[in-house]
Write an enzyme that holds these catalytic residues in place. Structure first.
Site, mmCIF file in Angstrom:
data_model
loop_
_atom_site.group_PDB
_atom_site.id
_atom_site.type_symbol
_atom_site.label_atom_id
_atom_site.label_comp_id
_atom_site.label_asym_id
_atom_site.label_seq_id
_atom_site.Cartn_x
_atom_site.Cartn_y
_atom_site.Cartn_z
ATOM 1 N N GLN A 179 0.949 -1.210 -0.072
ATOM 2 C CA GLN A 179 -0.136 0.069 0.068
ATOM 3 C C GLN A 179 0.833 1.214 0.073
ATOM 4 O O GLN A 179 0.337 2.246 -0.475
ATOM 5 C CB GLN A 179 -0.884 0.011 1.217
ATOM 6 C CG GLN A 179 -1.834 -1.032 1.301
ATOM 7 C CD GLN A 179 -2.899 -0.739 0.216
ATOM 8 O OE1 GLN A 179 -3.218 0.364 -0.112
ATOM 9 N NE2 GLN A 179 -3.914 -1.941 -0.112
ATOM 10 N N ALA A 200 2.738 -3.542 -8.285
ATOM 11 C CA ALA A 200 2.650 -2.414 -9.224
ATOM 12 C C ALA A 200 1.383 -1.802 -9.253
ATOM 13 O O ALA A 200 1.285 -0.749 -9.463
ATOM 14 C CB ALA A 200 3.151 -2.744 -10.446
ATOM 15 N N THR A 237 9.612 -17.421 -16.937
ATOM 16 C CA THR A 237 9.903 -16.608 -17.709
ATOM 17 C C THR A 237 9.490 -15.110 -17.450
ATOM 18 O O THR A 237 8.504 -15.229 -17.027
ATOM 19 C CB THR A 237 9.195 -16.986 -19.096
ATOM 20 O OG1 THR A 237 9.629 -18.430 -19.685
ATOM 21 C CG2 THR A 237 9.477 -16.012 -20.267
ATOM 22 N N CYS A 325 -21.411 -8.306 6.501
ATOM 23 C CA CYS A 325 -22.586 -8.584 5.304
ATOM 24 C C CYS A 325 -21.543 -8.725 3.875
ATOM 25 O O CYS A 325 -22.133 -9.531 2.952
ATOM 26 C CB CYS A 325 -23.599 -7.607 5.234
ATOM 27 S SG CYS A 325 -24.800 -8.155 6.568
#
Lengths: 394, 131
Positions: A179, A200, A237, A325
């Site tokens: 964050q 990213a 890769t 909920c």
């Protein structure tokens, strides 16, 4: 129906910056080589991988060889914690109760394999109690894992103070910083972390790409065996378009940080003030000072978060909630629970996470709509009626 | 996640409110579980002539209370007592699995209000006899 949308859920994910997207595109069909290949196509791909590694290293003040690309925050957290666990004989991990599930569940998975877990207590603002750490560390302690910026209530954790203790005790410190990185200045040297998770898509880059910072000399085993990419630590890769996008997002973050952070922080504080002044009984969760620049987390007693979210969505605003909920498991947010938030406040919680694209007019329009929605839902809430009757009896 | 019927009832809940001189009141749920519903009924000749409610809860809980209020208005008490949560869920075109319990809430609140009405009526009859 209103067509204009205002996106206030930047802690969930962000819009890919146009410049990032343009930087990525050639790596799909033009420079599509495998970054491990020795021909020109491969070299072009390899170059962007290393360029991006440099950009990220600069953004967090690390050395390029300390950056390992992964598929994102979840993999980075798994890699850090499980990778260390597999490389050591120590069997005790300390974390906090307000971590993201990618850390909590990883630690719990190790606990099922015989590790002991301890949780650093937090205060009611959602900040870990640093003073408790030292006495929790034993000779068997391998790792302390504490996030940098909390994804729900936005609190910034005192990593620097924690690292002074972990260093003196010879224990490693990992931080889930997904964050924070790209959204506020982050310096691995200053924080003193040994490992740090990065993603990213939390700062205008693409989804599916992230990285783990691993301080030089830290021994961790890979999760994925294969073609020995990333110094043998992370096979697979290279996702060159994703890595190119991550690099560009880092470059932009670095260039614009000085403008972005004060601007978003000002919008955040304005939103907080307006909510507190215009909506009766609204309450801001978390810490007002040690807070991610874009995070506003509030509780509106007597109404339920999912209902709030859906009404706001209808009015054109995308936000998030920690109510029971809305969760698939129908439990209130573990973060609010750990902060001992009053259950009524936890049910009526909303997270508004601001981003680069948000403007003052969005804030002003939002507060107006939120006030209307809150009034409307409270009007039909038996709890609100009960509380007002209670007032009358007093 | 929610279908159009549910969203419509959530956006424009029918019959919201409180009946101050209700013949029966039924309250179910609590703040801890995140749903709470209070139903108010007016009864005449064993028929529900008015139904109002207040709901604290998610989109499904609000939609359920709205739908239930429409389903019971004008119905005989006996008919309402035979309604099940499945009837409510069906009328709403099906609730998401994790929200299915919300439909119980609506029916339970109404049945509790009917019990309250019956208890009050029995009590009134007793006091009438005593006079």
């Amino acid at each position: 129906m209103e067509n204009k949308r205002v996106y206030f859920d930047n802690a969930a994910t962000t819009m890919v910056d146009r410049r990032v997207l343009e930087h990525m595109l050639p790596f799909f069909s033009e420079h599509y080589g495998n970054a491990s290949s020795l021909h020109l196509e491969g070299i072009k791909a390899y170059q962007v991988v290393e360029w991006s590694r440099n950009q990220l290293a600069q953004l967090v003040q690390a050395q390029p060889e300390e950056i390992y690309f992964t598929s994102g925050g979840t993999e980075s957290n798994n890699f850090a914690i499980k990778g260390l666990a597999r490389s050591s004989k120590k069997r005790h991990i300390i974390t906090s109760p307000i971590e993201h599930p990618a850390v909590l569940k990883t630690a719990q998975s190790l606990a099922r394999e015989g590790f002991t877990l301890s949780f650093l207590p937090i205060d009611n603002k959602g900040i870990v109690k640093v003073e408790e750490l030292e006495s929790m560390i034993t000779p068997n302690t391998l790792l302390v894992s504490v996030m940098l910026g909390n994804n729900e209530v936005g609190t910034i954790q005192p990593l620097k103070e924690l690292s002074l203790i972990t260093r003196s005790k010879g224990v490693l410190l990992h931080s889930d910083a997904v964050q924070a990185v790209g959204n506020m200045p982050v310096d691995v040297k200053d924080l003193g972390v040994d490992l740090m998770s990065i993603s990213a898509h939390k700062f205008y880059g693409p989804k599916g790409i992230g990285a783990l910072f691993v301080r030089k000399g830290t021994n961790l085993l890979p999760l994925l065996d294969g073609g020995e990419h990333e110094q043998g630590k992370r096979s697979g890769t290279y996702n060159t378009p994703g890595i190119a996008g991550l690099g560009k997002a880092c470059e932009i973050a670095l260039q614009e940080m000085d403008e972005f952070v004060p601007r978003i922080s000002t919008l955040r504080d304005d939103l907080i003030n307006k909510i507190l002044h215009q909506i009766p009984e609204a309450y801001i969760n978390g810490d007002l000072k040690n807070r991610l620049p874009g995070n506003v987390h509030l509780s509106l007693p007597y109404v339920e978060g999912e209902a709030l979210l859906l009404r706001l969505d209808d009015a054109g605003f995308a936000v998030s909630t920690g109510s029971a909920c809305s969760a698939h498991n129908l439990k209130i947010s573990h973060v609010l629970k750990a902060m001992s938030t009053d259950v009524l406040c936890a049910q009526g919680s909303l997270r508004i996470s601001l981003g680069r694209h948000n403007k003052q007019e969005d804030i002003d329009a939002f507060v107006q709509v939120l006030a209307d929605v809150a009034r409307d839902l409270r009007q039909m809430s038996p709890l609100y009626r009960a509380s007002k009757e209670g007032d009358r009896h007093v | 996640m929610y279908n159009e019927i549910i969203l419509d009832h959530f956006r424009k809940p029918r019959n919201v409110g409180v009946i101050e001189d209700a013949d029966g009141v039924g309250e179910v749920g609590n703040a801890v579980c995140g749903d709470m519903m209070t139903f108010y009924l007016k009864v005449k000749d064993d028929c529900i002539v008015d139904a109002r409610y207040q709901t604290f809860g998610c989109g499904a809980a609000i939609a359920v209370s709205s739908m239930v209020s429409e389903m019971i208005k004008g119905k005989k008490i006996q008919e309402v007592m035979e309604m099940t949560h499945k009837d409510v869920s069906n009328m709403l075109g099906g609730l998401p699995p994790q929200k299915e319990h919300c439909s119980n809430l609506g029916i339970d609140a109404v049945k509790k209000a009917i019990e309250d009405y019956r208890a009050k009526k029995a009590c009134n009859n007793t006091s009438a006899v005593q006079k």
